[in-house]
Design a protein around this motif. Structure first.
Motif, PDB file in Angstrom:
ATOM      1  N   ASN A  17      -6.155   4.553   5.169  1.00  0.00           N
ATOM      2  CA  ASN A  17      -5.981   3.195   4.235  1.00  0.00           C
ATOM      3  C   ASN A  17      -4.942   3.510   3.422  1.00  0.00           C
ATOM      4  N   GLY A  18      -4.112   2.410   3.312  1.00  0.00           N
ATOM      5  CA  GLY A  18      -2.683   2.461   2.525  1.00  0.00           C
ATOM      6  C   GLY A  18      -1.519   2.882   3.264  1.00  0.00           C
ATOM      7  N   ALA A  19      -1.699   3.194   4.730  1.00  0.00           N
ATOM      8  CA  ALA A  19      -0.752   4.005   5.449  1.00  0.00           C
ATOM      9  C   ALA A  19       0.660   2.529   5.563  1.00  0.00           C
ATOM     10  N   GLY A  20       0.232   1.521   5.529  1.00  0.00           N
ATOM     11  CA  GLY A  20       1.315   0.563   5.730  1.00  0.00           C
ATOM     12  C   GLY A  20       0.782  -0.353   6.937  1.00  0.00           C
ATOM     13  N   LYS A  21      -0.287  -0.302   7.530  1.00  0.00           N
ATOM     14  CA  LYS A  21      -0.579  -0.848   8.714  1.00  0.00           C
ATOM     15  C   LYS A  21      -0.390  -2.735   8.513  1.00  0.00           C
ATOM     16  N   THR A  22      -1.150  -3.102   7.591  1.00  0.00           N
ATOM     17  CA  THR A  22      -1.381  -4.381   7.198  1.00  0.00           C
ATOM     18  C   THR A  22       0.025  -5.154   6.888  1.00  0.00           C
ATOM     19  N   THR A  23       0.683  -4.191   6.136  1.00  0.00           N
ATOM     20  CA  THR A  23       2.154  -4.279   5.771  1.00  0.00           C
ATOM     21  C   THR A  23       2.944  -4.950   6.894  1.00  0.00           C
ATOM     22  N   GLU A  49      -7.276  -4.610  12.090  1.00  0.00           N
ATOM     23  CA  GLU A  49      -8.467  -3.842  12.035  1.00  0.00           C
ATOM     24  C   GLU A  49      -9.569  -5.066  12.344  1.00  0.00           C
TER      25      GLU A  49
END
Ligand SMILES: Nc1ncnc2c1ncn2[C@@H]1O[C@H](COP(=O)(O)OP(=O)(O)OP(=O)(O)O)[C@@H](O)[C@H]1O
Ligand SMILES: [Mg+2]
Length: 314
Positions: free
Chosen positions: A39-45, A161
């Motif tokens: 979570n928060g790794a930058g995937k959606t970004t 996801e």
């Protein structure tokens, strides 16, 4: 020309916070690439940058060789996108909802019916074509969302996801659909924070954490690279074994590199020598008459790699 997704020096800052830090990644061909990270790794970004929903602070990206930042329309023409599952208007049927998407995508009226029938088949929702979406389960709605991304028959599919938030059955259905889509000559780029999902569905994996790419490789290479020539099996015993017996009898066996006692009747054994090593290990274990009832390849081996690669805490 093979389909491709490429980022170069792709960077996104929100104020002083760097969500994505000079991501350089090129994926190419007909395959499914897992974009893995906590979570928060930058995937959606990353996916939002790839689809021009947000603009990079530095760097850029290309889809099929066309710059998303300079020529959004052409770059995204052959891409299907599912990011942050939109809610479909509940009183619409899949036929109606997909008809609107087909309109937006500029599909010729003559192709529309066939195309919608095909994509509903691909997401296994043919029987629901004329039922109201409001009455459907979350998993079914997500399948309609995937169908929306497929309406214009894109060669590149970007999924953020897709199974998150679904129950185990819904997750399994979405994974089965992605596996099927892989057969149809597409480049699928799918984010996930679940390692087992990526192992289950993808051919390759790109791991990111804290906005940085840690590695990109085939699943086999990733496993081999990080396992360091070691494999792991979980051994189930009919009777409890004492830690002293483990140390005295199991640990010294040839090819054993380490033994962890998971509980009184379960051992996780790390060994060398690949399949030959495994054969000798199983024979030796059985020969000890400890009551071995099963030996299974440890699924957590990759999980350990994953956890050891992503920095935790802070
Ligand atoms: N609009 C924004 N403003 C400020 N910070 C943001 C914004 N969007 C994302 N971030 C931050 O950037 C980081 C990366 O977010 P991102 O949504 O890309 O993560 P993710 O890998 O998709 O995580 P998850 O698995 O939870 O979906 C997070 O720390 C997030 O809080
Ligand atoms: Mg996300």
């Amino acid at each position: 020309m093979a389909s491709s997704i490429e980022t170069f020096g792709l960077t996104k800052r929100f104020g002083s916070f760097t969500a994505l830090d000079h991501l350089n990644l090129k994926v190419e061909g007909s395959k499914c690439v897992g974009f893995l990270g906590p979570n928060g790794a930058g995937k959606t970004t990353t996916l939002k940058l790839l689809t021009d929903m947000i603009f990079p602070t530095e760097g850029g990206c290309r889809i099929n060789g066309v710059s998303v930042q300079d020529d959004r329309k052409r770059a995204l023409a052959d891409a299907g996108v599912l990011i942050e599952s939109p809610e479909i208007y509940p009183s619409l049927t899949p036929n109606e909802a997909l008809g609107m998407v087909a309109d937006l995508r500029g599909l010729a009226a003559s192709d529309r019916r066939d195309r919608i029938r095909t994509v509903l088949g691909e997401v296994k929702m043919s029987d629901w074509a004329d039922q109201k979406v409001g009455r459907m389960s979350k998993g079914m709605k997500q399948r309609i969302n995937i169908a929306s991304a497929l309406v214009h028959d894109p060669a590149v599919l970007l999924l953020d996801e897709p199974s998150t938030g679904l129950d185990p059955r819904g997750m399994a259905e979405v994974r089965a659909i992605v596996r099927d889509l892989k057969q149809s000559h597409r480049l699928i780029f799918m984010s996930s924070h679940i390692l087992s999902e990526v192992v289950d569905v993808c051919d390759e994996v790109a791991l990111i954490d804290k906005g940085k790419l840690l590695f990109y490789d085939t699943l086999e290479n990733v496993t081999a690279r990080f396992a360091n020539g070691h494999s792991t099996v979980d051994v189930l015993l009919a009777r409890p074994i004492t830690p002293e017996d483990v140390a005295r009898r199991v640990t010294p066996l040839p090819s054993v590199a380490g033994v962890q006692q998971l509980d009184p009747k379960r051992l996780r054994v790390r060994f060398t020598g690949g399949l030959d090593g495994q054969e000798h290990l199983v024979e030796a274990l059985v020969g000890l008459h400890l009551g071995v009832v099963s030996v299974a390849e440890s699924e957590s081996a990759l999980e350990e790699i994953y956890l050891s690669q992503i920095s935790r805490g802070d």
